[in-house]
Design a protein around this motif. Structure first.
Motif, mmCIF file in Angstrom:
data_model
loop_
_atom_site.group_PDB
_atom_site.id
_atom_site.type_symbol
_atom_site.label_atom_id
_atom_site.label_comp_id
_atom_site.label_asym_id
_atom_site.label_seq_id
_atom_site.Cartn_x
_atom_site.Cartn_y
_atom_site.Cartn_z
ATOM 1 N N PHE A 1 0.814 -1.220 0.000
ATOM 2 C CA PHE A 1 0.000 0.000 0.000
ATOM 3 C C PHE A 1 0.850 1.273 0.000
ATOM 4 C CE2 PHE A 1 -2.949 -3.188 1.593
ATOM 5 C CZ PHE A 1 -4.108 -2.871 0.903
ATOM 6 N N ASP A 2 2.149 1.125 -0.230
ATOM 7 C CA ASP A 2 3.006 2.315 -0.223
ATOM 8 C C ASP A 2 2.536 3.367 -1.218
ATOM 9 O OD1 ASP A 2 4.576 1.303 1.777
ATOM 10 O OD2 ASP A 2 6.257 0.739 0.474
ATOM 11 N N GLN A 3 2.076 2.945 -2.381
ATOM 12 C CA GLN A 3 1.650 3.870 -3.432
ATOM 13 C C GLN A 3 0.157 3.738 -3.754
ATOM 14 O OE1 GLN A 3 3.905 6.074 -4.481
ATOM 15 N NE2 GLN A 3 5.443 5.077 -3.205
ATOM 16 N N ILE A 4 -0.573 3.030 -2.915
ATOM 17 C CA ILE A 4 -1.975 2.736 -3.232
ATOM 18 C C ILE A 4 -2.892 3.170 -2.100
ATOM 19 C CG2 ILE A 4 -3.658 0.869 -3.591
ATOM 20 C CD1 ILE A 4 -1.502 -0.659 -5.079
ATOM 21 N N ARG A 5 -3.995 3.824 -2.478
ATOM 22 C CA ARG A 5 -5.080 4.117 -1.552
ATOM 23 C C ARG A 5 -6.394 3.824 -2.282
ATOM 24 N NH1 ARG A 5 -1.523 3.893 1.452
ATOM 25 N NH2 ARG A 5 -0.977 5.287 3.201
ATOM 26 N N TYR A 6 -7.452 3.576 -1.504
ATOM 27 C CA TYR A 6 -8.755 3.275 -2.088
ATOM 28 C C TYR A 6 -9.405 4.560 -2.614
ATOM 29 C CZ TYR A 6 -8.389 -1.371 -0.059
ATOM 30 O OH TYR A 6 -7.962 -2.640 0.250
ATOM 31 N N PRO A 7 -10.088 4.494 -3.763
ATOM 32 C CA PRO A 7 -10.720 5.690 -4.326
ATOM 33 C C PRO A 7 -11.949 6.091 -3.504
ATOM 34 C CG PRO A 7 -11.307 3.756 -5.616
ATOM 35 C CD PRO A 7 -10.293 3.301 -4.608
ATOM 36 N N SER A 8 -12.029 7.343 -3.147
ATOM 37 C CA SER A 8 -13.134 7.829 -2.324
ATOM 38 C C SER A 8 -14.421 7.943 -3.133
ATOM 39 C CB SER A 8 -12.785 9.204 -1.734
ATOM 40 O OG SER A 8 -11.696 9.092 -0.845
ATOM 41 N N GLY A 9 -15.534 7.755 -2.442
ATOM 42 C CA GLY A 9 -16.839 7.951 -3.050
ATOM 43 C C GLY A 9 -17.277 6.877 -4.012
ATOM 44 N N ARG A 10 -16.617 5.736 -3.989
ATOM 45 C CA ARG A 10 -16.959 4.648 -4.904
ATOM 46 C C ARG A 10 -17.581 3.483 -4.146
ATOM 47 N NH1 ARG A 10 -16.602 5.650 -10.480
ATOM 48 N NH2 ARG A 10 -14.666 6.717 -10.960
ATOM 49 N N VAL A 11 -18.521 2.799 -4.795
ATOM 50 C CA VAL A 11 -18.984 1.507 -4.332
ATOM 51 C C VAL A 11 -18.081 0.461 -4.998
ATOM 52 C CG1 VAL A 11 -20.976 -0.033 -4.125
ATOM 53 C CG2 VAL A 11 -21.306 2.445 -4.236
ATOM 54 N N HIS A 12 -17.836 -0.663 -4.334
ATOM 55 C CA HIS A 12 -16.896 -1.667 -4.836
ATOM 56 C C HIS A 12 -15.498 -1.058 -5.007
ATOM 57 C CE1 HIS A 12 -20.178 -4.472 -5.500
ATOM 58 N NE2 HIS A 12 -20.809 -3.575 -6.216
ATOM 59 N N GLU A 13 -15.095 -0.277 -4.015
ATOM 60 C CA GLU A 13 -13.802 0.402 -4.100
ATOM 61 C C GLU A 13 -12.636 -0.575 -4.228
ATOM 62 O OE1 GLU A 13 -14.449 -0.959 -0.127
ATOM 63 O OE2 GLU A 13 -15.733 0.292 -1.378
ATOM 64 N N ASP A 14 -12.798 -1.782 -3.678
ATOM 65 C CA ASP A 14 -11.734 -2.780 -3.753
ATOM 66 C C ASP A 14 -11.462 -3.204 -5.197
ATOM 67 O OD1 ASP A 14 -14.291 -3.792 -3.808
ATOM 68 O OD2 ASP A 14 -13.920 -5.432 -2.414
ATOM 69 N N ALA B 1 -14.658 -0.209 -12.810
ATOM 70 C CA ALA B 1 -13.478 -0.861 -12.236
ATOM 71 C C ALA B 1 -13.002 -2.000 -13.132
ATOM 72 C CB ALA B 1 -13.801 -1.379 -10.837
ATOM 73 N N ILE B 2 -13.942 -2.770 -13.673
ATOM 74 C CA ILE B 2 -13.582 -3.861 -14.585
ATOM 75 C C ILE B 2 -12.944 -3.301 -15.854
ATOM 76 C CG2 ILE B 2 -14.492 -5.748 -15.997
ATOM 77 C CD1 ILE B 2 -16.717 -6.023 -13.849
ATOM 78 N N TYR B 3 -13.481 -2.181 -16.333
ATOM 79 C CA TYR B 3 -12.917 -1.536 -17.523
ATOM 80 C C TYR B 3 -11.492 -1.057 -17.245
ATOM 81 C CZ TYR B 3 -12.476 1.682 -21.479
ATOM 82 O OH TYR B 3 -12.049 2.331 -22.610
ATOM 83 N N ASN B 4 -11.257 -0.493 -16.079
ATOM 84 C CA ASN B 4 -9.908 -0.064 -15.711
ATOM 85 C C ASN B 4 -8.956 -1.264 -15.646
ATOM 86 O OD1 ASN B 4 -10.903 2.512 -15.500
ATOM 87 N ND2 ASN B 4 -10.852 2.596 -13.257
ATOM 88 N N ARG B 5 -9.466 -2.378 -15.111
ATOM 89 C CA ARG B 5 -8.648 -3.596 -15.033
ATOM 90 C C ARG B 5 -8.326 -4.100 -16.429
ATOM 91 N NH1 ARG B 5 -11.676 -8.006 -11.889
ATOM 92 N NH2 ARG B 5 -11.720 -6.291 -10.406
ATOM 93 N N ARG B 6 -9.320 -4.041 -17.319
ATOM 94 C CA ARG B 6 -9.108 -4.450 -18.708
ATOM 95 C C ARG B 6 -7.992 -3.632 -19.350
ATOM 96 N NH1 ARG B 6 -10.211 -1.038 -23.511
ATOM 97 N NH2 ARG B 6 -11.063 -2.367 -25.155
ATOM 98 N N ASN B 7 -7.995 -2.316 -19.131
ATOM 99 C CA ASN B 7 -6.944 -1.449 -19.673
ATOM 100 C C ASN B 7 -5.591 -1.750 -19.030
ATOM 101 O OD1 ASN B 7 -8.844 -0.232 -21.292
ATOM 102 N ND2 ASN B 7 -9.151 1.528 -19.944
ATOM 103 N N PHE B 8 -5.617 -2.083 -17.739
ATOM 104 C CA PHE B 8 -4.398 -2.445 -17.020
ATOM 105 C C PHE B 8 -3.773 -3.689 -17.662
ATOM 106 C CE2 PHE B 8 -2.084 -4.329 -13.397
ATOM 107 C CZ PHE B 8 -1.393 -3.233 -12.930
ATOM 108 N N PHE B 9 -4.610 -4.671 -17.996
ATOM 109 C CA PHE B 9 -4.111 -5.885 -18.637
ATOM 110 C C PHE B 9 -3.553 -5.588 -20.025
ATOM 111 C CE2 PHE B 9 -6.996 -8.846 -15.986
ATOM 112 C CZ PHE B 9 -5.976 -9.065 -15.074
#
Length: 329
Positions: free
Chosen positions: A185-198, A245-253
């Motif tokens: 978690f050194d460079q990671i925090r959860y996005p505020s105001g989101r459902v399914h933030e994980d 979030a799934i779309y962001n993961r798709r772009n990450f892949f």
């Protein structure tokens, strides 16, 4: 004892019995909070920093936290204005001093050996996940059930990111059945105001993990409460957030060159777009073209037809949805 020897002994203690920071985000859970905190205090592994983040509760949750802090010096209570579970987890991370991190939701229960066994089996890895059990609302569990350690099965996952391709498999996505190296978690925090933030950060976490362990035993008990945001399947904001979030993961892949995994997520997204929860103005839906629909050979003919109508004649799609709802009643 000399200062040098004391430092050596402290270093040995940190290695053999590392501090684990347990972060508990809390909001209006007075009915369940005491049981959750009692489970944490009863952990067989004692070297804990217990961070209770009261996220602007309107009920007696804040005073329950303060009462427990008077009983145990390991507890640190932080009261803040209501900002959501993401902000509460982030506050906990900002105050965590442990070598490892664990999240426990304030209406859930954990086995009394939850931390001990996760820590015992994590080895040199940065992440370990255990199984969990769902239990309904006011049903109670026994967090002291006997465990035969010799029968625990440990799986070493050499490609943790692969577990994120199936969007229905939340075991490796949820934050609360895990023990993490704090460095994740050194460079990671959860996005505020989101459902399914994980869902928004798990791929970034797993990308830092060479091997992830899975312990096939339910040590975490997840309370399924009627009316909670994530339990409400009709929650449009949650559906849209998870889709993004799934779309962001798709772009990450795609960025990682994992095109097959990205294609699998494309198929999952297109199937989600069939549902009326995604409006025609949704910016993610607009990223997909007619060509994307017809070149995806995992979609059935009826799915392609619905998506075509939604894309080219949205009023007709809306009318079809209304008719379908009337016929289903």
């Amino acid at each position: 004892m000399s200062c040098y020897r004391r430092r050596i002994m402290e270093k040995i203690s940190e290695t053999q019995h590392p501090l684990v920071s347990v972060i508990v985000p809390i909001y209006n859970v007075e009915k369940y909070l005491a049981h959750c905190l009692e489970d944490i205090l009863a952990q067989s592994y004692p070297n804990l920093q217990i961070i209770l983040v009261n996220d602007g509760s309107k009920d007696s949750s804040g005073s329950i936290c303060d009462d427990f802090a008077k009983k145990d010096a390991r507890i640190k209570v932080i009261h803040q204005e209501n900002a959501g579970v993401s902000a509460a987890r982030n506050t906990g991370l900002d105050h965590a001093n442990g070598m490892y991190i664990s999240f426990i939701d304030s209406d859930d229960r954990v086995h009394t050996r939850f931390i001990e066994l996760l820590l015992n089996f994590i080895g040199s890895n940065k992440l370990i996940t255990c199984g969990y059990e769902l239990f309904d609302q006011d049903f109670e569990v026994n967090p002291t059930d006997q465990i035969n350690v010799s029968q625990i099965e440990i799986q070493n996952l050499s490609d943790p990111l692969k577990k994120l391709v199936d969007i229905f498999d939340i075991l490796f996505v949820v934050p609360w059945n895990k023990l993490y190296a704090k460095s994740l978690f050194d460079q990671i925090r959860y996005p505020s105001g989101r459902v399914h933030e994980d869902e928004f950060v798990i791929h970034e976490i797993l990308h830092q993990v060479d091997v992830s362990c899975y312990m096939d035993i339910p040590l975490y008990y997840y309370r399924r409460r009627a009316g909670s945001i994530t339990a409400d399947e009709t929650n449009a904001a949650g559906f849209v957030d998870k889709t993004e979030a799934i779309y962001n993961r798709r772009n990450f892949f795609i960025d990682l060159g994992r095109n097959d995994d990205a294609s699998a997520l494309d198929s999952a997204l297109l199937k989600r777009f069939v549902l009326p929860t995604i409006k025609n103005t949704n910016h993610i839906w607009s990223e997909y073209s007619l060509r994307d629909i017809y070149t995806n050979d995992t979609l059935g003919l009826s799915t392609r037809l619905i998506l075509l109508i939604k894309k080219t004649c949205y009023p007709l799609y809306v009318a079809m949805v209304k008719i379908g709802r009337k016929l289903s009643k």
